[in-house]
Design an enzyme around this catalytic site. Structure first.
Site, PDB file in Angstrom:
ATOM      1  N   GLY A 118      80.121  80.599 -25.801  1.00 56.97           N
ATOM      2  CA  GLY A 118      80.416  81.263 -24.533  1.00 56.97           C
ATOM      3  C   GLY A 118      79.359  82.310 -24.231  1.00 56.97           C
ATOM      4  O   GLY A 118      78.477  82.589 -25.052  1.00 56.97           O
ATOM      5  N   SER A 122      81.862  87.457 -23.800  1.00 59.25           N
ATOM      6  CA  SER A 122      83.055  86.645 -23.537  1.00 59.25           C
ATOM      7  C   SER A 122      84.133  86.847 -24.605  1.00 59.25           C
ATOM      8  O   SER A 122      85.271  86.428 -24.423  1.00 59.25           O
ATOM      9  CB  SER A 122      82.687  85.160 -23.448  1.00 59.25           C
ATOM     10  N   LYS A 124      83.568  86.136 -28.139  1.00 54.24           N
ATOM     11  CA  LYS A 124      83.434  85.166 -29.236  1.00 54.24           C
ATOM     12  C   LYS A 124      83.640  85.816 -30.607  1.00 54.24           C
ATOM     13  O   LYS A 124      84.437  85.342 -31.423  1.00 54.24           O
ATOM     14  CB  LYS A 124      82.036  84.517 -29.187  1.00 54.24           C
ATOM     15  N   SER A 125      82.897  86.888 -30.862  1.00 52.02           N
ATOM     16  CA  SER A 125      82.973  87.540 -32.172  1.00 52.02           C
ATOM     17  C   SER A 125      84.351  88.151 -32.406  1.00 52.02           C
ATOM     18  O   SER A 125      84.883  88.106 -33.529  1.00 52.02           O
ATOM     19  CB  SER A 125      81.884  88.622 -32.290  1.00 52.02           C
ATOM     20  N   ASP A 148      74.659  87.181 -34.326  1.00 51.65           N
ATOM     21  CA  ASP A 148      73.863  88.377 -34.604  1.00 51.65           C
ATOM     22  C   ASP A 148      73.661  88.564 -36.101  1.00 51.65           C
ATOM     23  O   ASP A 148      72.567  88.918 -36.561  1.00 51.65           O
ATOM     24  CB  ASP A 148      74.536  89.617 -34.017  1.00 51.65           C
ATOM     25  N   ILE A 191      76.382  82.248 -28.860  1.00 53.21           N
ATOM     26  CA  ILE A 191      76.295  81.798 -27.463  1.00 53.21           C
ATOM     27  C   ILE A 191      76.025  80.302 -27.395  1.00 53.21           C
ATOM     28  O   ILE A 191      76.694  79.575 -26.677  1.00 53.21           O
ATOM     29  CB  ILE A 191      75.196  82.576 -26.709  1.00 53.21           C
ATOM     30  N   SER A 192      75.017  79.833 -28.142  1.00 55.41           N
ATOM     31  CA  SER A 192      74.628  78.409 -28.161  1.00 55.41           C
ATOM     32  C   SER A 192      74.707  77.810 -26.757  1.00 55.41           C
ATOM     33  O   SER A 192      75.576  76.979 -26.491  1.00 55.41           O
ATOM     34  CB  SER A 192      75.491  77.623 -29.149  1.00 55.41           C
TER      35      SER A 192
END
Length: 289
Positions: A118, A122, A124-125, A148, A191-192
């Site tokens: 995402g 957003s 994610k982590s 990161d 993010i990908s």
């Protein structure tokens, strides 16, 4: 006649070769072309020279270069190995006496990769941490590969250029595959942005073992959060190629789980989003030995 101008994908290689109008101390030409003087190279490398109105096919040029300069052949082989296209003949897979099913039985769970993708901001982590904690409380072993965090060590040599982002994803995908083979539930949070890179990671695992989770959060919400101040810098032009601003994010088309931002504090809470993922894992039998 001055000779043939060849467009080179990696001009720095050619410019460091004696006999090609350059030496090891010269920088690659700024226009990306290598000019072959007809006077010296015609005698030394007749196959590399063409008349001023014609160009050799790139395959012919490449064959001529590698034939005359064996070092180029070795360079091409190294690049093919890095991309996984070619392996040295003396590298053979060594089977272990303990198989994946043995490890999964020991852990009473099935290894898989939960790939959370995402935009920046957003969540994610945050969701990855909530998911890891919730599974730990259920007695399940997980490990989180945060985008990161991985750049502090394994991928510290990579930039944010497109080719490096692809390599970043490839490395993380390979490490995640190893965790899954151990029997661990690996949570990859990054993010990908490109589908092809995520699909390449999916192809590394057996069918069903790659669980793609899409953080479906509008750009406006992510930008309003901006926990690292990166959107502000990107809008000011101080960061180039920032996903969502001047670089695209390609949303998944057929992911396993979608975590949609609704604005509701309960359904959009990290804990509830983690529970949604856990429900999927339970239904698929990943939380059983």
């Amino acid at each position: 006649m001055e000779g043939l101008a060849i467009r080179s994908l990696r001009p720095s290689i050619f410019c460091s070769l004696p006999g090609l109008g350059g030496d090891s101390h010269r920088r690659p030409p700024s226009d990306g072309f290598l000019k072959l003087p007809a006077s010296s190279n015609a005698a030394e490398n007749p196959r590399l020279v063409a008349n001023s109105t014609s160009f050799l096919p790139i395959s012919t040029v490449k064959a001529s270069l590698t034939a005359n300069f064996p070092a180029l052949t070795e360079t091409n082989l190294k690049e093919e190995r890095i991309r996984g296209e070619k392996k040295p003949d003396n590298i053979v897979w060594h089977e272990s006496s303990i198989c994946r099913c043995d490890r999964q039985q020991l852990l009473q769970q099935k290894g898989c990769v939960i790939w959370i993708t995402g935009l920046s901001g957003s969540g994610k982590s945050t969701v990855a941490c909530a998911l890891s904690k919730a599974l730990f409380e259920r007695g399940k072993l997980t490990y989180t590969l945060d985008g990161d965090n991985v750049r502090h060590g394994l991928n510290r040599d990579l930039t944010f250029k497109a080719e490096d982002r692809t390599e970043n994803i490839r490395r993380i995908g390979e490490v995640a595959k190893l965790f899954a083979d151990v029997g661990v539930i690996c949570i990859a949070s990054l993010i990908s942005p490109y589908r092809r890179d995520r699909d390449a990671c999916r192809s590394l695992l057996p069918e069903g073992d790659f669980v793609e989770v899409f953080m479906d959060v509008p750009l406006s919400v992510c930008e309003s959060r901006d926990p690292k101040g990166l959107y502000k810098l990107a809008r000011a032009g101080k960061i180039k190629g920032f996903t969502g601003i001047d670089d695209p994010y390609e949303a998944p088309l057929n992911c396993e789980v979608v975590l949609k931002h609704t604005g509701d504090d309960v359904s959009s809470s990290p804990r509830q989003m983690a529970e949604n993922i856990i429900s999927y894992l339970q239904n698929k039998g990943y939380l059983e030995g």
